[in-house]
Design a protein around this motif. Structure first.
Motif: not given
Ligand code: AMP
Length: 284
Positions: A63-77, A118-129
């Protein structure tokens, strides 16, 4: 092990293996691996000749106020960890590779996605599926592996595969926990020491629910209230939901007489954590 970034490259690599008669297992992930991810990869390795892990922090499920930007990323590890359990290929596309300009097609599963997360994250499962359907079409695996830690996600994907006649098997895997009981999650890395210790209330409340059930609390709502109160005693933790639902339909259960799941979502500071357990109905 090879890391590839484009759809063309992964198609070529998997296509070659398939023509040789090899079976293909896919493990969809958002990366920042832990033992939970590795358990899926190990099972995929045991069941298939070729194992593909997709590593993609999927923007459409945030969602727009969720942690997409800050989600931890470390491809090498992550690549080193995946290689250590025998993964053959990592598919690590860019958002533009998956959703080029003009992208307009989404798939959504009804009913199962309405409650719980699904109730608290509208659109989340649509993105997942949508991303999973794309990954299934790109990789053309024989089997795909999902953790029951995200129980609703697992049931939603199973439903989509059944409803759309997708030619692959969905394998559900048990929750992997830290020694003290906390379900492993990439988001655990957000927790401060105090929050990390408060987070234990999740697994403890699942055990508590099991005891209540054994003691005769077989009404879903009553059990829910008692679990919420139990979690509520932990000052750093806010309950988003603590729901007793039918394990197949995910509908709220009045009486715990069929297969039931207790599903939990809480917030601890800025971190949202999930856990769940199948409720064992005591023998009469
Ligand atoms: P994620 O990278 O968090 O999207 O997770 C990728 C896959 O790993 C999903 O199918 C998750 O359900 C699964 N998974 C995450 N944590 C665990 C865990 N603690 N135990 C088992 N599977 C997990």
């Amino acid at each position: 092990m090879k890391v590839v970034h484009t759809i063309a490259e992964i198609r070529t690599a998997v296509g070659t293996a398939s023509r040789e008669g090899k079976t293909v297992g896919l493990v969809p992930t958002m990366g920042y691996f832990h033992e939970g991810h590795l358990s899926l990869m190990r099972q995929a390795k045991a069941d298939n000749d070729l194992v593909v892990v997709s590593l993609f922090v999927n923007p459409t499920q945030f969602g727009p106020n969720e942690d997409f930007r800050n989600y931890p990323r470390d491809l090498e590890r992550d690549a080193a960890m995946a290689e250590s359990v025998g993964v053959d290929l990592i598919f690590n596309p860019s958002p533009e590779e998956m959703y080029p300009e003009g992208y307009s097609t989404y798939v959504s599963v009804e009913k199962l996605t309405e409650g719980l997360c699904g109730a608290s994250r509208p659109g989340h499962f649509k993105g997942v599926t949508t991303v999973c359907l794309k990954l299934f079409n790109i990789v053309q695996a024989d089997r795909a592996y999902f953790g029951r830690k995200d129980y609703q996600q697992f049931k939603v994907i199973e439903r989509m595969v059944k409803d759309l006649d997708l030619p692959l098997e969905i394998v559900g895997m048990p929750i992997v926990r830290e020694v003290d009981g906390l379900a492993m999650s990439s988001r655990n890395s957000y927790l401060s020491a105090a929050e990390r210790s408060s987070a234990l209330v999740l697994s403890r409340s699942l055990a508590h629910a099991q005891e209540l059930l054994a003691g005769g609390v077989v009404n879903g709502e009553e059990l829910q209230r008692k679990v919420e109160a139990f979690i509520g005693k932990e000052p750093l933790v806010q309950v988003e939901y603590a729901s007793v639902v039918d394990a197949e339909s995910l509908e709220p259960l009045a009486d715990i007489s069929s297969k039931a799941v207790l599903a939990l979502a809480v917030r601890i500071g800025k971190t949202r954590l999930l856990d769940n357990a199948l409720l064992e109905i005591p023998a009469q």
